[in-house]
Write an enzyme that holds these catalytic residues in place. Sequence first.
Site, mmCIF file in Angstrom:
data_model
loop_
_atom_site.group_PDB
_atom_site.id
_atom_site.type_symbol
_atom_site.label_atom_id
_atom_site.label_comp_id
_atom_site.label_asym_id
_atom_site.label_seq_id
_atom_site.Cartn_x
_atom_site.Cartn_y
_atom_site.Cartn_z
ATOM 1 N N ASP A 15 0.845 -1.193 0.000
ATOM 2 C CA ASP A 15 0.000 0.000 0.000
ATOM 3 C C ASP A 15 0.880 1.242 0.000
ATOM 4 O OD1 ASP A 15 -2.632 1.529 0.761
ATOM 5 O OD2 ASP A 15 -1.181 2.116 2.300
ATOM 6 N N ASP A 115 -4.006 2.493 -4.984
ATOM 7 C CA ASP A 115 -2.868 2.621 -4.070
ATOM 8 C C ASP A 115 -2.420 1.291 -3.466
ATOM 9 O OD1 ASP A 115 -5.057 2.208 -2.473
ATOM 10 O OD2 ASP A 115 -4.662 3.864 -1.104
ATOM 11 N N GLU A 116 -2.957 0.164 -3.934
ATOM 12 C CA GLU A 116 -2.557 -1.136 -3.418
ATOM 13 C C GLU A 116 -2.314 -2.118 -4.556
ATOM 14 O OE1 GLU A 116 -4.731 -1.370 0.984
ATOM 15 O OE2 GLU A 116 -5.523 -2.551 -0.678
#
Length: 432
Positions: A15, A115-116
């Site tokens: 992340d 974002d991951e």
Amino acid sequence: MNYNHEPTGVFLLIDNKSFYATVECTMRGLDPMTTPLVVMSEAANTGGGLVMAASPTAKRDFHVRNVFRQRNLPRDGRIIVVPPRMNLYINKNLAVNQIFAEYVGPKDLLPYSIDESILNITNTWHLFSNNILDVIRQIQHEVKSKLALITTVGVGNNPLQAKLALDIYAKHNREFVGVITNHTVEQKIWPIKNLTDVWGINQRMQARLNHLGIYSMYQLAHCDPFELHAALGVIGDQLYATAWGIDRTDLHSTILRRSRGVGNSQVLPRDYNDINEIELVIKEIGAQVASRLRAQGKQAAGIYLSIGYSIGVTDADGNTGFAHSLKLSDATAETQAINQQLIYLFEKYWDGHATVREIGVSCTRLVDRFGEQLSIFNDSNYNPFHLEETMDIIRRRFGKTSILRASSLQRGGTFIARSGLVGGHNGGNSLE
């Protein structure tokens, strides 16, 4: 529990910490770990703005949380407030995943969100070090040195364990690394008492589990799985597996999903009570959905319309809105045909008085496009589908507003205002 027959590997769920806020800090030459910065969406439909992301300092020192309303933001001159730039975040996400791709093959890298990302590093980590933690630190260092982004990493024998390790442990320690393995499930998962901390359990599911006498992951792991299945169905089976850290997901397999539908929805910038304005927006959304159908080579044999009234508004029956579907006589991706049926649904179920704030449109019962249904009532010399395909090509080449319906210039139209948005937010790439 015998894990010998369970799929086992080495998985990372990585992340980018406070992603939007960190990107904005680094683009301004600021330290994201010490700068109180907030990314604020200022779209009219948010009622003054919503916090999309906050830097670690803004969260820690000013208690700012995502989805805070602008009015709840502390009035402190030290807090930097900036608008979102979605295109910039997308480009940064691509750059991050390019770094991840250096450590795994294409099939072993799965972007999970903006974002991951999930990395199946089972067969490649030993090419970089004899210690998996050294490899993780190398990845973190490379992302930070090249992109000035901070990564947190969850490690597990399967994607579920990696996700829990990320959310429960990695985000809350100095190394930004958390580890859960088959051998540490009892020590790492069972002690979790706040069920909503666990991925897949929201407030409503927690209440249902509490009703069954389950208040912790230990109790969930030691309940009767047959009773849990009887009460919750397949979800109960999944939660029971989660409590034991079991995940049989195969990231290499191609999952064939039946297309459920294509849709768009909008929260309007103000309350709408004029039928012409409401129907204008319905048609604009219908046109967007029809364009997406054509781009995917699909046709729809059904439509769905949802209408949400303004806060505190109900109709004569006490409803806060309505949602209805309709099966079409022939599958189509033609805008006019879809919009005619959407307007039919709206005029049939709207009471003519309740103010509207939310509109959603979906096309359902999708099939592959194989041609258009011929009719003796249509002019064979004129095919509106060909015209719309031409308009689609122009928009893809020159922009969404390069060609538009004149009705979108009327009062109430939202197409032009939303044409520059990405995911409903500003997509700009400049600092201005």
